[in-house]
Design a protein around this motif. Sequence first.
Motif, short mmCIF file in Angstrom:
data_model
loop_
_atom_site.label_atom_id
_atom_site.label_comp_id
_atom_site.label_asym_id
_atom_site.label_seq_id
_atom_site.Cartn_x
_atom_site.Cartn_y
_atom_site.Cartn_z
N GLU A 62 58.76 55.61 -21.07
CA GLU A 62 59.58 54.47 -20.68
C GLU A 62 59.90 54.60 -19.20
OE1 GLU A 62 61.21 51.11 -20.48
OE2 GLU A 62 60.60 51.75 -22.48
N ASN A 63 59.35 53.68 -18.39
CA ASN A 63 59.54 53.75 -16.94
C ASN A 63 60.77 52.98 -16.47
OD1 ASN A 63 57.16 55.26 -16.61
ND2 ASN A 63 55.90 53.41 -16.63
N ASP A 64 61.31 52.11 -17.32
CA ASP A 64 62.43 51.28 -16.91
C ASP A 64 63.72 52.07 -17.09
OD1 ASP A 64 64.11 49.31 -16.22
OD2 ASP A 64 63.69 47.97 -17.89
N THR A 65 64.30 52.55 -16.00
CA THR A 65 65.52 53.34 -16.06
C THR A 65 66.75 52.51 -15.75
OG1 THR A 65 65.25 53.99 -13.74
CG2 THR A 65 64.30 55.45 -15.41
N CYS A 66 66.62 51.23 -15.44
CA CYS A 66 67.75 50.36 -15.12
C CYS A 66 68.31 49.75 -16.40
CB CYS A 66 67.33 49.26 -14.15
SG CYS A 66 66.72 49.87 -12.56
N GLN A 67 69.58 49.99 -16.65
CA GLN A 67 70.25 49.47 -17.83
C GLN A 67 71.12 48.27 -17.46
OE1 GLN A 67 69.38 50.85 -20.74
NE2 GLN A 67 68.11 52.34 -19.64
N SER A 68 71.64 47.58 -18.48
CA SER A 68 72.54 46.45 -18.23
C SER A 68 73.81 46.96 -17.54
CB SER A 68 72.90 45.76 -19.55
OG SER A 68 71.76 45.18 -20.13
N ALA A 69 74.42 46.08 -16.77
CA ALA A 69 75.63 46.43 -16.03
C ALA A 69 76.69 45.36 -16.24
CB ALA A 69 75.33 46.61 -14.54
N THR A 70 77.94 45.73 -16.02
CA THR A 70 79.07 44.81 -16.19
C THR A 70 79.48 44.24 -14.84
OG1 THR A 70 79.86 46.06 -18.09
CG2 THR A 70 81.42 44.56 -17.04
N VAL A 71 79.56 42.92 -14.78
CA VAL A 71 79.91 42.21 -13.54
C VAL A 71 81.37 41.80 -13.58
CG1 VAL A 71 79.46 40.14 -12.18
CG2 VAL A 71 77.55 41.40 -13.19
N GLN A 72 82.03 41.94 -12.46
CA GLN A 72 83.39 41.41 -12.27
C GLN A 72 83.34 40.31 -11.22
OE1 GLN A 72 85.73 44.92 -11.23
NE2 GLN A 72 86.45 45.10 -13.33
N TYR A 73 84.28 39.35 -11.33
CA TYR A 73 84.32 38.25 -10.38
C TYR A 73 85.77 37.84 -10.12
CZ TYR A 73 85.29 35.30 -14.44
OH TYR A 73 85.88 34.74 -15.56
N ARG A 74 85.95 37.11 -9.04
CA ARG A 74 87.24 36.49 -8.75
C ARG A 74 87.01 35.28 -7.86
NH1 ARG A 74 90.19 40.78 -4.55
NH2 ARG A 74 88.71 40.58 -2.82
N ILE A 75 87.92 34.32 -7.91
CA ILE A 75 87.83 33.10 -7.12
C ILE A 75 88.72 33.24 -5.88
CG2 ILE A 75 88.18 30.60 -7.11
CD1 ILE A 75 87.71 30.65 -10.12
N VAL A 76 88.16 32.89 -4.74
CA VAL A 76 88.88 32.99 -3.47
C VAL A 76 88.95 31.61 -2.85
CG1 VAL A 76 88.93 34.06 -1.19
CG2 VAL A 76 88.09 35.36 -3.16
N GLY A 77 90.13 31.21 -2.42
CA GLY A 77 90.32 29.91 -1.80
C GLY A 77 89.86 29.88 -0.36
N ALA A 78 89.98 28.70 0.25
CA ALA A 78 89.57 28.54 1.64
C ALA A 78 90.39 29.40 2.59
CB ALA A 78 89.67 27.07 2.04
N ASP A 79 91.64 29.75 2.18
CA ASP A 79 92.49 30.57 3.02
C ASP A 79 92.23 32.06 2.84
OD1 ASP A 79 93.41 30.81 0.47
OD2 ASP A 79 95.48 30.20 0.88
N GLY A 80 91.28 32.41 1.97
CA GLY A 80 90.96 33.82 1.76
C GLY A 80 91.77 34.48 0.68
N ASN A 81 92.75 33.78 0.11
CA ASN A 81 93.59 34.36 -0.92
C ASN A 81 92.95 34.17 -2.30
OD1 ASN A 81 95.63 35.15 0.91
ND2 ASN A 81 96.51 33.08 0.86
N VAL A 82 93.25 35.10 -3.19
CA VAL A 82 92.71 35.04 -4.54
C VAL A 82 93.39 33.91 -5.31
CG1 VAL A 82 92.45 36.30 -6.71
CG2 VAL A 82 92.21 37.49 -4.54
N THR B 108 85.01 29.69 -3.36
CA THR B 108 84.10 30.83 -3.27
C THR B 108 84.34 31.79 -4.42
OG1 THR B 108 84.07 30.64 -0.86
CG2 THR B 108 83.38 32.74 -1.80
N VAL B 109 83.25 32.27 -5.02
CA VAL B 109 83.33 33.26 -6.08
C VAL B 109 82.76 34.57 -5.56
CG1 VAL B 109 82.60 33.88 -8.42
CG2 VAL B 109 83.12 31.49 -7.87
N GLU B 110 83.59 35.62 -5.55
CA GLU B 110 83.15 36.94 -5.16
C GLU B 110 82.75 37.73 -6.40
OE1 GLU B 110 85.58 37.89 -1.06
OE2 GLU B 110 86.45 38.56 -2.94
N VAL B 111 81.71 38.54 -6.29
CA VAL B 111 81.20 39.30 -7.43
C VAL B 111 80.97 40.75 -7.02
CG1 VAL B 111 80.15 37.37 -8.67
CG2 VAL B 111 78.85 38.53 -6.90
#
Length: 307
Positions: A35-55, A75-78
């Motif tokens: 088995e050459n595929d060593t990359c497993q699934s990962a967990t993503v986190q996100y948050r929404i940021v407004g135009a003023d840079g605040n969450v 904007t969505v940061e991940v």
Amino acid sequence: MSRSLHLPSLSALAATAFIAAAAPVLAAGPASATENDTCQSATVQYRIVGADGNVVGADWTSQGGFHQWDAVPGTVEVRLAPGQSVGEGCKYPVSLAEYTTEGSTWYTSGHQTMVDKATVYLTAKDVAGADDSGRTWQKLNVKSPDCYGQIDLYGDDVTYDGGTGEGHGPLPYEPDNITTPYHLIAAWNGGDKECTPSTPDSPTPTPTQPASVPPATPSTPAGSTPPAEETTPPSPKPSTTPPTSAHVPPLKSSPSPTPKTTPNGGKQPLAETGSNAPVGLLAGGAALVIALGGGVVYAASRSRRSS
């Protein structure tokens, strides 16, 4: 005396040649696939940021589901959730897509039309740590809908616009239960007006006065109005939405544009095993050695008897 010694020597030579020819055949046992595929699934986190840079709303989260927006998500940061071990060279595509819809919820979304899409690729450097003060994270931006819309955050780089060919997928469509995008992390619905194309203003034509006015239709006498037909109320929509999960698969390598022709009709082999060795050729060589050895022994035996 010399003849009797010569016969065992020829027999030993034939036996040795047979063993040498048959050894590769006997040793060509099955080999296990790797088995050459060593990359497993990962967990993503996100948050929404407004135009003023605040969450806006909750800070970093992996919470999925469908959400109604009070204001259009900006904007969505991940990033990748902390505590994960991500192999070198592993990439995780995360996309944000914006659609116009026919309603402000998933159940009323009807036909959807893709308006915009953005994709980033998360790697080991995007795993959150114990102290992330001052760190910057990858950002996803799409055009903001000005009418009914849906915004999807999902874990692949496919464009679900209804197009055909590599890299495209079917549009989401609630009536037919087409729950794309796949690997959906979270979604938002909202809007307060229909998405109708604008039409140019045209002057209202002036109606012409008819030459003669027909007599008014006599009114229906009171009490003779037929009762209104009873209508069956529509069945309630199911209370489920497409499934979401923050566990996303790694990016798969793209297939070769010109795949090589395989001898088994293009089907993938079960495994790379030793059975691919030229067993028939080796077996034929062993049979030839056996025949030659037998001939030598037979000739020597006849020579001995004639003497």
